[in-house]
Design a protein around this motif. Structure first.
Motif, mmCIF file in Angstrom:
data_model
loop_
_atom_site.group_PDB
_atom_site.id
_atom_site.type_symbol
_atom_site.label_atom_id
_atom_site.label_comp_id
_atom_site.label_asym_id
_atom_site.label_seq_id
_atom_site.Cartn_x
_atom_site.Cartn_y
_atom_site.Cartn_z
ATOM 1 N N GLU A 417 0.874 -1.300 -0.068
ATOM 2 C CA GLU A 417 -0.032 -0.100 0.077
ATOM 3 C C GLU A 417 0.908 1.111 0.022
ATOM 4 N N ASN A 418 1.968 1.213 0.500
ATOM 5 C CA ASN A 418 3.060 2.245 0.599
ATOM 6 C C ASN A 418 3.797 2.247 -0.776
ATOM 7 N N ASN A 419 3.505 3.002 -1.683
ATOM 8 C CA ASN A 419 4.088 3.011 -2.781
ATOM 9 C C ASN A 419 5.616 3.419 -3.084
ATOM 10 N N ALA A 420 6.186 3.686 -1.720
ATOM 11 C CA ALA A 420 7.314 4.215 -1.819
ATOM 12 C C ALA A 420 8.473 3.031 -1.452
ATOM 13 N N ILE A 421 7.998 1.828 -1.124
ATOM 14 C CA ILE A 421 8.512 0.827 -0.822
ATOM 15 C C ILE A 421 9.166 0.111 -1.829
ATOM 16 N N THR A 422 10.507 -0.495 -2.089
ATOM 17 C CA THR A 422 10.983 -1.167 -3.075
ATOM 18 C C THR A 422 11.938 -2.241 -2.566
ATOM 19 N N GLY A 423 12.477 -3.012 -3.532
ATOM 20 C CA GLY A 423 13.428 -4.089 -3.205
ATOM 21 C C GLY A 423 13.002 -5.572 -3.715
ATOM 22 N N LEU A 475 10.283 -10.235 -7.249
ATOM 23 C CA LEU A 475 11.358 -9.441 -8.195
ATOM 24 C C LEU A 475 11.048 -7.878 -7.965
ATOM 25 N N GLY A 476 11.037 -7.296 -6.700
ATOM 26 C CA GLY A 476 10.666 -5.620 -6.927
ATOM 27 C C GLY A 476 9.155 -5.457 -6.856
ATOM 28 N N PHE A 477 8.964 -4.108 -6.553
ATOM 29 C CA PHE A 477 7.425 -3.605 -6.325
ATOM 30 C C PHE A 477 6.763 -3.177 -7.343
ATOM 31 N N LEU A 478 5.685 -3.845 -8.080
ATOM 32 C CA LEU A 478 4.835 -3.080 -9.124
ATOM 33 C C LEU A 478 4.230 -1.742 -8.599
ATOM 34 N N THR A 479 4.035 -1.763 -7.360
ATOM 35 C CA THR A 479 3.268 -0.708 -6.772
ATOM 36 C C THR A 479 4.163 0.686 -6.730
ATOM 37 N N ASN A 480 5.270 0.429 -6.950
ATOM 38 C CA ASN A 480 6.247 1.742 -6.755
ATOM 39 C C ASN A 480 6.626 2.030 -8.240
ATOM 40 N N PRO A 481 6.002 3.396 -8.837
ATOM 41 C CA PRO A 481 5.972 3.769 -10.096
ATOM 42 C C PRO A 481 7.588 3.771 -10.711
ATOM 43 N N ALA A 482 8.444 4.156 -10.116
ATOM 44 C CA ALA A 482 9.759 4.082 -10.649
ATOM 45 C C ALA A 482 10.294 2.553 -10.806
ATOM 46 N N GLU A 483 10.154 2.021 -9.882
ATOM 47 C CA GLU A 483 10.629 0.361 -9.799
ATOM 48 C C GLU A 483 9.798 -0.500 -10.889
#
Length: 509
Positions: A417-423, A475-483
């Motif tokens: 839900e937090n779209n800042a999370i990545t990795g 393999l990474g977060f689709l909910t983060n726009p840049a990632e």
């Protein structure tokens, strides 16, 4: 007389006010004086939102004045004289840019030069360039250059590249119209899929005219029609060369890379070489290149730890052909059965990304690419699904049990839900699964340059109920726009599957 004068003056004021508030429809609306951009050298689409998935509002002509309203990543919301919409920032230029300078080409002066999503050293790494790689320069900003590289837009530090005029370039940029096979044998298929019928086998050194690329496949001229080869096992060049006089070179990627006497990790180490060193290829055996050392002797180096490029070889005569290895070594994963599980499918779309990506689609693409690498290494690969179909979790695990799989690899893309999370994260559940999870994760992380979220226990059905050695990889977060933009690219899938592949090789060697 004075009454008549005041009467006409009153009518004049009324007409002026009317025209001011209700201009005639044929009168053009004048663009605001603060237009700060213009459309570049080509007409481009104005879209409803910041991305290629948004509908097109209209097409704006080259040179059209634009006023910036908002910025989101690589997209700019602009106003024209009639419309408001979004377009990509590499399609515009400053309004006061009247220079006629020729387009520029960036040439990498460093091996593994990072191409980043934003112009700063903390931004996500999208790809890497090797010494001599060339890309189109788009613009400069604070010591960084925006480039177009492998159909992606990214940034490189100006300190590690050279700039040259594209129109005056002495070296022609490759048009990639010839494909050269770089493994001992490569199946020729009727379509760009492992399901395609086998039409024949291409041998090491064979060259084919390229028709076009299809993701990780290349369509080649074959017979009176066309066929497909998997492009991971070859290279592209811009001209046909004689097989007797044209050789590939390998560029070593890592320091202290072993060169062996035979094409096997169990053979004697001949010597060690360092990153950046180059050696001519004189043959191939399975997943290994036979290379010629500086002292004239030959040795073998694994093809997953080098890069390749087309180089003319003048130290051999035309009547001395490339050495063939028709009796090459068995693949290093020969005898191993590996189940690859493309997460979700059918009505189960999985995560839907910020930009609209369906997880089920990218997991299947990733699984297919990984399957190809493992099969080339000799493994028997079983896919839990090979198309957009729904497969129950119970059936996925059952496949692992029925095949007595040596490894079960479940591929997913994450959400929060937090779209800042990545990795990226690699999960296991049972104790016998930990070592496989750690080995894969340790090889995957440096290949993708994602934030390392580590190896963690996870209560997921496909690992919890699995008696085999099983892992689930996010393999990474689709909910983060840049990632999302990065991890849905073909370049990322290539690097991610190479990392997983290397981890599996290391675990079973």
């Amino acid at each position: 007389m004075y009454k008549q004068f005041y009467k006409w003056q009153a009518w004049g004021i009324m007409v002026a006010l009317f025209i001011t508030f209700f201009p005639p429809s044929h009168m053009p609306t004048v663009q605001a004086a603060n237009a700060d951009l213009t459309v570049g050298s080509a007409d481009t689409n104005l879209r409803e939102g910041p991305g290629l998935s948004y509908p097109v509002i209209t097409t704006v002509k080259s040179g059209t004045p634009l006023t910036t309203i908002a910025v989101e990543g690589d997209w700019i919301k602009v106003q024209t004289d009639q419309y408001e919409g979004w377009l990509a920032n590499w399609l515009v230029k400053p309004a006061d840019d009247t220079s006629k300078a020729s387009p520029k080409i960036v040439v990498s002066q460093a091996d593994r030069l990072n191409v980043r999503l934003e112009p700063n050293f903390s931004a996500t790494i999208m790809a890497q360039m090797y010494t001599g790689d060339q890309a189109t320069a788009l613009k400069e900003q604070d010591g960084w250059i925006q480039i177009k590289w492998n159909e992606q837009i990214g940034w490189v530090s100006k300190d590690y590249v050279a700039l040259k005029d594209a129109n005056k370039s002495a070296q022609k940029v490759s048009t990639n119209d010839v494909f050269t096979v770089q493994v001992e044998a490569l199946r020729i298929r009727s379509e760009a899929s492992l399901n395609g019928a086998e039409l024949g086998t291409a041998q090491f050194g064979e060259q084919f005219a390229v028709i076009q690329r299809h993701d990780n496949w290349v369509e080649i001229a074959y017979g009176e029609g066309s066929a497909y080869l998997y492009s991971f096992y070859g290279s592209f060049s811009d001209q046909q060369t004689s097989q007797e006089t044209a050789y590939q070179k390998v560029t070593v990627i890592y320091n202290n890379t072993n060169v062996r006497t035979e094409a096997s990790t169990n053979s004697t180490i001949l010597t060690s070489v360092d990153a950046g060193e180059q050696y001519p290829i004189v043959g191939a055996a399975g997943d290994w290149y036979e290379i010629q050392m500086t002292d004239g002797s030959n040795g073998y180096i694994a093809n997953w730890i080098v890069s390749t490029e087309q180089q003319p070889q003048t130290t051999r005569t035309a009547n001395e052909p490339i050495k063939s290895h028709s009796s090459g070594q068995k693949g290093v994963l020969s005898g191993k059965t590996i189940v690859i599980d493309a997460g979700h499918g059918g009505e189960d779309r999985g995560t839907t990304g910020y930009r609209g990506t369906d997880e089920k689609d990218v997991t299947l693409k990733t699984a297919t690419l990984l399957s190809q690498k493992l099969q080339a290494a000799g493994a028997t690969v079983v896919m839990t699904r090979e198309s957009d179909e729904y497969v129950t979790l119970r059936k996925r695990v059952s496949i692992a049990h029925q095949t007595s799989a040596d490894a079960f690899i479940s591929l997913h893309y994450d959400a929060n839900e937090n779209n800042a999370i990545t990795g990226s994260t690699t999960y296991y559940f049972n104790d016998n699964q930990y070592n496989l999870a750690k080995t894969i994760h340790d090889n995957l992380t440096p290949k993708t340059n994602l934030v390392d979220r580590g190896v963690q226990p996870g209560n997921y059905y496909v690992v919890r109920e699995n008696r085999q050695e099983a892992v689930l990889i996010e393999l990474g977060f689709l909910t983060n726009p840049a990632e999302e933009q990065y991890i849905t690219s073909a370049q990322f899938r290539e690097q991610a599957t190479l990392g997983i592949y290397n981890g599996i090789l290391q675990y079973f060697k």
